[in-house]
Design a protein around this motif. Structure first.
Motif, PDB file in Angstrom:
ATOM      1  N   VAL A  16       0.822  -1.216   0.000  1.00  0.00           N
ATOM      2  CA  VAL A  16       0.000   0.000   0.000  1.00  0.00           C
ATOM      3  C   VAL A  16       0.859   1.272   0.000  1.00  0.00           C
ATOM      4  O   VAL A  16       0.486   2.269  -0.616  1.00  0.00           O
ATOM      5  CB  VAL A  16      -1.009  -0.082   1.163  1.00  0.00           C
ATOM      6  CG1 VAL A  16      -1.015   1.102   2.072  1.00  0.00           C
ATOM      7  CG2 VAL A  16      -2.388  -0.340   0.649  1.00  0.00           C
ATOM      8  N   GLU A  17       2.024   1.221   0.641  1.00  0.00           N
ATOM      9  CA  GLU A  17       2.901   2.399   0.687  1.00  0.00           C
ATOM     10  C   GLU A  17       3.454   2.768  -0.700  1.00  0.00           C
ATOM     11  O   GLU A  17       3.964   3.870  -0.892  1.00  0.00           O
ATOM     12  CB  GLU A  17       4.064   2.160   1.664  1.00  0.00           C
ATOM     13  CG  GLU A  17       3.643   2.101   3.124  1.00  0.00           C
ATOM     14  CD  GLU A  17       3.030   0.759   3.537  1.00  0.00           C
ATOM     15  OE1 GLU A  17       2.391   0.741   4.603  1.00  0.00           O
ATOM     16  OE2 GLU A  17       3.160  -0.240   2.815  1.00  0.00           O
ATOM     17  N   ASP A  18       3.348   1.866  -1.663  1.00  0.00           N
ATOM     18  CA  ASP A  18       3.784   2.148  -3.035  1.00  0.00           C
ATOM     19  C   ASP A  18       2.720   2.861  -3.858  1.00  0.00           C
ATOM     20  O   ASP A  18       2.982   3.266  -4.999  1.00  0.00           O
ATOM     21  CB  ASP A  18       4.122   0.837  -3.772  1.00  0.00           C
ATOM     22  CG  ASP A  18       5.319   0.116  -3.205  1.00  0.00           C
ATOM     23  OD1 ASP A  18       6.328   0.783  -2.908  1.00  0.00           O
ATOM     24  OD2 ASP A  18       5.250  -1.124  -3.070  1.00  0.00           O
ATOM     25  N   SER A  19       1.527   3.016  -3.317  1.00  0.00           N
ATOM     26  CA  SER A  19       0.376   3.498  -4.094  1.00  0.00           C
ATOM     27  C   SER A  19       0.640   4.807  -4.822  1.00  0.00           C
ATOM     28  O   SER A  19       0.313   4.950  -6.006  1.00  0.00           O
ATOM     29  CB  SER A  19      -0.854   3.653  -3.202  1.00  0.00           C
ATOM     30  OG  SER A  19      -1.221   2.415  -2.664  1.00  0.00           O
ATOM     31  N   MET A  20       1.209   5.779  -4.151  1.00  0.00           N
ATOM     32  CA  MET A  20       1.423   7.079  -4.782  1.00  0.00           C
ATOM     33  C   MET A  20       2.418   6.966  -5.945  1.00  0.00           C
ATOM     34  O   MET A  20       2.181   7.503  -7.026  1.00  0.00           O
ATOM     35  CB  MET A  20       1.888   8.127  -3.781  1.00  0.00           C
ATOM     36  CG  MET A  20       1.912   9.531  -4.402  1.00  0.00           C
ATOM     37  SD  MET A  20       2.196  10.847  -3.227  1.00  0.00           S
ATOM     38  CE  MET A  20       0.823  10.646  -2.131  1.00  0.00           C
ATOM     39  N   CYS A  21       3.516   6.257  -5.736  1.00  0.00           N
ATOM     40  CA  CYS A  21       4.523   6.132  -6.801  1.00  0.00           C
ATOM     41  C   CYS A  21       3.989   5.329  -7.979  1.00  0.00           C
ATOM     42  O   CYS A  21       4.240   5.677  -9.139  1.00  0.00           O
ATOM     43  CB  CYS A  21       5.802   5.504  -6.249  1.00  0.00           C
ATOM     44  SG  CYS A  21       6.696   6.605  -5.139  1.00  0.00           S
ATOM     45  N   VAL A  22       3.243   4.247  -7.710  1.00  0.00           N
ATOM     46  CA  VAL A  22       2.643   3.464  -8.796  1.00  0.00           C
ATOM     47  C   VAL A  22       1.649   4.328  -9.562  1.00  0.00           C
ATOM     48  O   VAL A  22       1.609   4.313 -10.794  1.00  0.00           O
ATOM     49  CB  VAL A  22       1.971   2.182  -8.266  1.00  0.00           C
ATOM     50  CG1 VAL A  22       1.163   1.487  -9.357  1.00  0.00           C
ATOM     51  CG2 VAL A  22       3.014   1.222  -7.699  1.00  0.00           C
TER      52      VAL A  22
END
Length: 188
Positions: A16-22
């Motif tokens: 979930v912490e990757d959401s912004m970068c993805v």
């Protein structure tokens, strides 16, 4: 100046912490691929809906979906998004999975990132019970139209995709899933 430093590439499942970068990477690749004539309202709406960080976080949280990210020196450079147990009328396979997105940042294309992501997505889909992986490709995406047959995918048909009320011709490619190489396993 051309970067001649060898690329270090790590594949892993998105959290979930990757959401912004993805989301931002997806938005960038989407616009580079589909907004070739510029931006109009239908493209803008689709991009903002599909690539909000909340939308991506929702996909990551789904038990029947996964996103694999490709990371180079702490930066995301590509991702593969798969929905398990997703058939299509042109293939009619109940044990199929859909490769919904295979996105690689433009400056990292041609370096094997897409191939590694696709192999990892195939393996994870097979581990999730899929016997077949399929993807639709817009007819204006020449690079992808050449890529999938090279990777062993067969053309199965020409469905239409509706984007914000507009129809766009696509090609549907599918591949049976078997015989994976363990080098493409991803980190959990």
């Amino acid at each position: 100046m051309i970067n001649t430093t060898p690329m270090e590439l790590k594949l892993r499942e998105a959290v979930v912490e990757d959401s912004m970068c993805v989301a931002v990477l997806g938005l960038q690749v989407f616009l580079d691929t589909y907004a070739t004539d510029g931006i109009r309202e239908s493209i803008a709406c689709e991009a903002l809906e599909a690539f909000s960080w909340k939308s991506i976080a929702g996909i990551i949280a789904q038990p029947e979906a996964f996103i694999i990210v490709a990371e180079s020196r702490g930066h995301l450079v590509g991702f593969a998004q798969v929905a398990l147990r997703t058939g299509h009328e042109m293939i009619g396979d109940a044990q199929a999975a859909e490769l919904q997105r295979l996105y690689v940042q433009e400056r990292f294309t041609g370096l094997g990132v897409g191939k590694r992501l696709l192999k990892a997505a195939e393996l994870q889909a097979a581990l999730g019970g899929a016997l077949l992986l399929w993807a639709t490709v817009w007819v204006g995406n020449d690079r992808a139209l050449g890529f999938y047959p090279q990777m062993g995918y067969r053309l199965e048909g020409s469905p239409m995709y509706v984007l914000q009320g507009e129809e766009h011709e696509n090609r549907l490619y599918a591949k049976r899933l078997d015989g994976f190489e363990p080098e493409y396993r991803v980190s959990q």
